[in-house]
Design an enzyme around this catalytic site. Structure first.
Site, PDB file in Angstrom:
ATOM      1  N   ARG A  81      -8.853  23.438   0.870  1.00  0.00           N
ATOM      2  CA  ARG A  81      -7.969  22.709   1.787  1.00  0.00           C
ATOM      3  C   ARG A  81      -8.277  21.217   1.616  1.00  0.00           C
ATOM      4  O   ARG A  81      -9.180  20.681   2.234  1.00  0.00           O
ATOM      5  CB  ARG A  81      -8.214  23.164   3.226  1.00  0.00           C
ATOM      6  CG  ARG A  81      -7.197  22.618   4.217  1.00  0.00           C
ATOM      7  CD  ARG A  81      -7.447  23.182   5.593  1.00  0.00           C
ATOM      8  NE  ARG A  81      -7.130  24.590   5.675  1.00  0.00           N
ATOM      9  CZ  ARG A  81      -7.691  25.447   6.518  1.00  0.00           C
ATOM     10  NH1 ARG A  81      -8.641  25.034   7.323  1.00  0.00           N
ATOM     11  NH2 ARG A  81      -7.324  26.708   6.538  1.00  0.00           N
ATOM     12  N   HIS A  85      10.254  -5.128  -6.333  1.00  0.00           N
ATOM     13  CA  HIS A  85       9.791  -5.338  -4.955  1.00  0.00           C
ATOM     14  C   HIS A  85       9.764  -6.827  -4.645  1.00  0.00           C
ATOM     15  O   HIS A  85       9.387  -7.645  -5.488  1.00  0.00           O
ATOM     16  CB  HIS A  85       8.390  -4.743  -4.772  1.00  0.00           C
ATOM     17  CG  HIS A  85       7.899  -4.824  -3.361  1.00  0.00           C
ATOM     18  ND1 HIS A  85       8.390  -4.022  -2.356  1.00  0.00           N
ATOM     19  CD2 HIS A  85       6.965  -5.627  -2.780  1.00  0.00           C
ATOM     20  CE1 HIS A  85       7.787  -4.323  -1.222  1.00  0.00           C
ATOM     21  NE2 HIS A  85       6.920  -5.297  -1.452  1.00  0.00           N
ATOM     22  N   GLU A  97      -4.641  23.508   9.296  1.00  0.00           N
ATOM     23  CA  GLU A  97      -4.363  24.946   9.192  1.00  0.00           C
ATOM     24  C   GLU A  97      -2.888  25.234   8.922  1.00  0.00           C
ATOM     25  O   GLU A  97      -2.547  26.309   8.440  1.00  0.00           O
ATOM     26  CB  GLU A  97      -4.783  25.655  10.485  1.00  0.00           C
ATOM     27  CG  GLU A  97      -6.272  25.817  10.664  1.00  0.00           C
ATOM     28  CD  GLU A  97      -6.769  27.183  10.195  1.00  0.00           C
ATOM     29  OE1 GLU A  97      -5.929  28.077   9.977  1.00  0.00           O
ATOM     30  OE2 GLU A  97      -7.990  27.342  10.057  1.00  0.00           O
TER      31      GLU A  97
END
Length: 662
Positions: free
Chosen positions: A620, A106, A436
């Site tokens: 979740r 980098h 969802e």
């Protein structure tokens, strides 16, 4: 034993990396590069030509993470993967193909200046030192442990091109010393200090606009950062574009307005602090490279004339259209944008109780209306505004089974019309997707770019919300391929004051915490659907809104075409745990005596609570790598604090309701 490598490379430093590997005795099984873009000024050496001359197999696929390419790379059985200025992110499956690891070179001293165009950015920011870093690759860009670094001094006269030459030389030296040690397995790794990390996005030609109100030193740094072979810094002279290739700072500005021509020989322009002599430049994209004095003549400049650049007059506020402005996200976001001072908010909703506090602000414009009815107002304001947020949606689980067609009509059909207006008028849309959409995904952390979106059978109507949102996500993505500027954000269980209303909870149409608080307020048992074992990651609305505001700000265009989870993975708790913490704080609250005794917890089946067609999700949890990388954002507010704020708001609301009814 020879180490086998697969290399991903582009640019001069790609060539430097390939040469260094060959000199260190590595076997290069294949090189992956990019086809040159005809729109780009390719001033750098060609990886393709080098590989052809060296007889190295070369490929330039559109998607190197595609399963077909993954399998071909696995068959090569590489010990190492190396990335040298390759422009696409290598996915986790690809990184895992290397038996001994994947490494990237980098062009900065990490952890500073992660991201794109670091050589340009360090000049823009007036840095005096940069360098190159060899680090292990992980899924998050430029964030893996460091193996070696080499510093490079930035001289006051350096341009992006001269600095690139220095970085190329430093890269060669670093790789010459490091690659043999890496092959022997004796090169130590040091974790990056995240507290020192900074991230910068891609630069575009528009970023070269000269703002004469800024100090001359900053404008000088901008000129040298984007001078040839880059597009150049520029300003407007009447209807003509003046591109500046070289400049120098001169002390003082004679007290003149920024942008004023102080002299034509040399061509000297007043800045917010000191002044800038324009040494060389050109008129328009096809003009000749000329000295500043001749440019002044060609452009008809005289002493006292004014050049136009950024902020040459009062800065116009960015116009943001928020549909559903009275909702939970809409009202908090409006407050945040108005407080910022750079935005003008236009909003529509069917009510205004949550935004009464904002109506006195002269930069807040509200119309009460329905997006399904007021189509002319809607289209006009999409055309008028710069950024559009269609926040209108039915987003409470009980409605997914109770009114599935209404969910589809509002959440998909009405919002599709808004998206098409954005396409028609070329407006940026920031669309609220949802956590969802991940459905019953089995990944431990849900990743925007890799996780599968898994839903249940057709007879489980609760999934109509998820698939309506997902389908619109896909439509927006497809429009994005045709030029629509968009960002999709996925909130993960945001909570806070004004989340819902207790009246909504009374008919079951509210989020979980509001429902739980209603039971405490009314002295009824807290109902835990299926025992409350389902886990969610709860996010404080202040954390969430800060991330969303940064998406709207869209610094350096880094959010364009991106999907961003906004959640707090550290605030994971089951619904039962949420209820227990809520109860603990309720019992300790100063208003506790105003409410009935606690009636206990009661476990209920999901079918009896939500009706037929419901199906729940065990967990979740978001990956927030994109939010960290694109927004420099990290949630900081603990769940306990969020619960306390939310509880306090609803307890006071309950007392106001009681007083109103008395």
């Amino acid at each position: 034993m020879t180490s086998k490598a697969v290399v991903f490379a582009y640019h001069d430093i790609g060539c430097t990396g390939i040469e260094a590997l060959l000199n260190a005795g590595y076997e290069i099984a294949a090189v992956f590069t990019h086809a040159d873009d005809p729109r780009e000024n390719t001033f750098y050496a060609s990886v393709a030509r080098l590989c052809a001359e060296r007889g190295i197999p070369l490929h330039a696929p559109e998607d190197v993470n595609h399963p077909l390419w993954l399998e071909r790379i696995r068959q090569l059985r590489p010990d190492f993967l190396f990335s040298f200025y390759y422009r696409r992110l290598l996915g986790a499956e690809l990184l895992a193909c290397a038996a001994r690891g994947a490494y990237n070179l980098h062009g900065s001293l990490l952890p500073r200046y992660r991201g794109r165009a670091p050589a340009n950015w360090v000049l823009v920011n007036g840095e005096t030192q940069t360098g190159v870093t060899l680090h292990r690759m992980i899924e998050r860009a430029d964030a893996g442990p460091i193996l070696a670094q080499q510093a490079v001094a930035i001289d006051p006269e350096d341009t992006a091109l001269s600095l690139h030459g220095k970085l190329r030389k430093a890269a060669g030296a670093l790789l010459r010393d490091s690659l043999p040690l890496l092959a022997l397995g004796v090169l130590p790794e040091v974790e990056q200090d995240e507290s020192q990390a900074s991230h910068f996005g891609r630069r575009t030609p528009a970023d070269g606009l000269l703002d004469w109100h800024r100090p001359a030193r900053q404008l000088y740094d901008l000129v040298r950062a984007v001078t040839q072979p880059y597009p150049g810094a520029f300003c407007q002279v009447g209807e003509q574009k003046l591109i500046v290739w070289s400049a120098e700072v001169v002390a003082g500005n004679h007290g003149r307005e920024p942008g004023s021509v102080l002299s034509c020989d040399p061509l000297r322009i007043a800045c917010g602090e000191d002044s800038l002599v324009l040494r060389f430049g050109q008129r328009g994209e096809r003009g000749l490279y000329l000295a500043g004095t001749q440019l002044a003549t060609e452009l008809g400049l005289v002493e006292g004339a004014r050049l136009r650049g950024a902020a040459s007059g009062p800065q116009r506020r960015t116009r943001v259209l928020i549909l559903g402005v009275n909702g939970f996200i809409g009202n908090h976001l409006s407050e945040r944008l108005l407080r910022d001072g750079r935005y003008e908010v236009h909003g529509m909703d069917i009510g205004s109780d949550a935004i009464e506090r904002l109506k006195a602000d002269p930069h807040f414009h509200f119309v009460e209306g329905d997006i399904g009815i007021h189509s002319e107002w809607l289209e006009y304001h999409v055309k008028k505004c710069d950024v559009v947020l269609p926040l209108v949606a039915i987003a409470t689980p009980i409605e997914y089974t109770r009114n599935p067609l209404r969910v589809f009509e509002l959440d998909f059909e009405e919002n599709l019309r808004i998206v098409r207006y954005c396409v028609k008028y070329g407006k940026r849309v920031v669309f609220p997707s949802t956590s969802e959409v991940y459905g019953m995904c089995q990944d431990p952390d849900f990743d925007e770019d890799r996780s599968n979106l898994v839903v249940g059978p057709i007879n489980k109507q609760r999934w109509i919300y998820s698939v309506s949102k997902q389908l619109l996500d896909r439509v927006i993505w497809a429009y994005g391929q045709q030029g629509l500027r968009f960002t999709l954000f996925r909130p993960f269980n945001w909570m806070g004051p004004r989340l819902d209303r207790l009246d909504s909870a009374r008919i079951g149409s509210s989020r979980a915490i509001t429902q739980l608080i209603l039971h405490l307020v009314e002295g009824t048992p807290i109902r835990l659907v299926d025992g409350g074992a389902q886990k969610r990651c709860f996010t404080d609305v202040d954390d969430g809104i800060e991330a969303l505001a940064r998406i709207i700000d869209n610094r350096d265009g880094r959010c364009d075409g991106q999907i961003v989870n906004i959640g707090n993975p550290d605030n994971e708790a089951s619904i039962r745990q949420l209820g227990e913490e809520l109860l603990r704080q309720f019992e300790a609250h100063p208003l506790r005596a105003q409410f009935p005794p606690f009636a206990g917890f009661r476990e209920v089946e999901s079918r009896s609570f939500y009706g037929d067609g419901y199906q729940d999700v065990a967990h979740r949890k978001p990956s927030i790598d994109n939010a960290r990388r694109l927004l420099d954002w990290q949630p900081t507010i603990e769940l306990r604090e969020t619960i306390g704020k939310t509880l306090d708001f609803f307890l006071h609301e309950a007392l106001r309701e009681r007083e109103a009814q008395a």
